[in-house]
Design a protein around this motif. Structure first.
Motif, mmCIF file in Angstrom:
data_model
loop_
_atom_site.group_PDB
_atom_site.id
_atom_site.type_symbol
_atom_site.label_atom_id
_atom_site.label_comp_id
_atom_site.label_asym_id
_atom_site.label_seq_id
_atom_site.Cartn_x
_atom_site.Cartn_y
_atom_site.Cartn_z
ATOM 1 N N SER A 21 0.825 -1.212 0.000
ATOM 2 C CA SER A 21 0.000 0.000 0.000
ATOM 3 C C SER A 21 0.859 1.262 0.000
ATOM 4 O O SER A 21 0.514 2.248 -0.654
ATOM 5 C CB SER A 21 -0.988 0.005 1.169
ATOM 6 O OG SER A 21 -0.325 0.032 2.392
ATOM 7 N N GLU A 25 0.874 4.086 -2.968
ATOM 8 C CA GLU A 25 0.717 5.521 -2.689
ATOM 9 C C GLU A 25 1.842 6.323 -3.334
ATOM 10 O O GLU A 25 1.605 7.396 -3.903
ATOM 11 C CB GLU A 25 0.684 5.762 -1.178
ATOM 12 C CG GLU A 25 0.538 7.214 -0.794
ATOM 13 C CD GLU A 25 -0.767 7.854 -1.247
ATOM 14 O OE1 GLU A 25 -0.765 9.069 -1.496
ATOM 15 O OE2 GLU A 25 -1.779 7.146 -1.346
ATOM 16 N N GLN A 26 3.056 5.808 -3.278
ATOM 17 C CA GLN A 26 4.188 6.491 -3.908
ATOM 18 C C GLN A 26 4.019 6.562 -5.421
ATOM 19 O O GLN A 26 4.318 7.584 -6.040
ATOM 20 C CB GLN A 26 5.503 5.772 -3.561
ATOM 21 C CG GLN A 26 5.899 5.912 -2.118
ATOM 22 C CD GLN A 26 7.082 5.016 -1.751
ATOM 23 O OE1 GLN A 26 7.391 4.051 -2.438
ATOM 24 N NE2 GLN A 26 7.740 5.344 -0.641
ATOM 25 N N VAL A 28 1.142 6.542 -7.058
ATOM 26 C CA VAL A 28 0.077 7.513 -7.336
ATOM 27 C C VAL A 28 0.621 8.937 -7.269
ATOM 28 O O VAL A 28 0.367 9.753 -8.154
ATOM 29 C CB VAL A 28 -1.106 7.322 -6.357
ATOM 30 C CG1 VAL A 28 -2.089 8.479 -6.455
ATOM 31 C CG2 VAL A 28 -1.800 5.996 -6.619
ATOM 32 N N ARG A 29 1.407 9.219 -6.245
ATOM 33 C CA ARG A 29 1.990 10.562 -6.116
ATOM 34 C C ARG A 29 2.893 10.899 -7.295
ATOM 35 O O ARG A 29 2.851 12.010 -7.818
ATOM 36 C CB ARG A 29 2.773 10.686 -4.816
ATOM 37 C CG ARG A 29 1.888 10.789 -3.601
ATOM 38 C CD ARG A 29 2.695 11.028 -2.349
ATOM 39 N NE ARG A 29 1.826 11.012 -1.198
ATOM 40 C CZ ARG A 29 2.181 10.575 -0.013
ATOM 41 N NH1 ARG A 29 3.405 10.127 0.185
ATOM 42 N NH2 ARG A 29 1.330 10.578 0.993
#
Length: 93
Positions: A21, A25-26, A28-29
């Protein structure tokens, strides 16, 4: 330019749920930042899809295990028949 810190070459199934997860998230950023070349964006997107699929499957499995445990707990719980108990409605009068 690609940030090597956000690239993880380990297999998705070797990552813990939290690691997967965090990596997602990384990704997506980095994709939202829009600083990546097209090829790198496609690689990251593909990895993100792989991570998301794995995370959803793991979550579904965990939810199923919880349901099974709750069902087992419910079956073992004693059932109390309250229909024969005296009424307490008169206490409020």
């Amino acid at each position: 330019m690609a940030d090597d810190a956000t690239k993880d070459t380990r297999k998705v199934e070797d990552l813990s749920f939290k690691e997967a997860s965090v990596e997602l998230e990384q990704i997506v950023r980095s994709l939202e930042a829009g600083d990546l070349e097209l090829e790198e964006s496609l690689e990251r997107y593909s990895r993100g899809v792989e991570l998301l699929k794995s995370l959803r499957e793991r979550l579904a499995n965990a939810e199923q295990k919880v349901r099974v445990l709750l069902d087992a707990t419910d079956e073992d719980a004693p059932v109390t028949d309250t229909t024969a108990a005296p009424s307490t409605a008169y206490l409020d009068e």
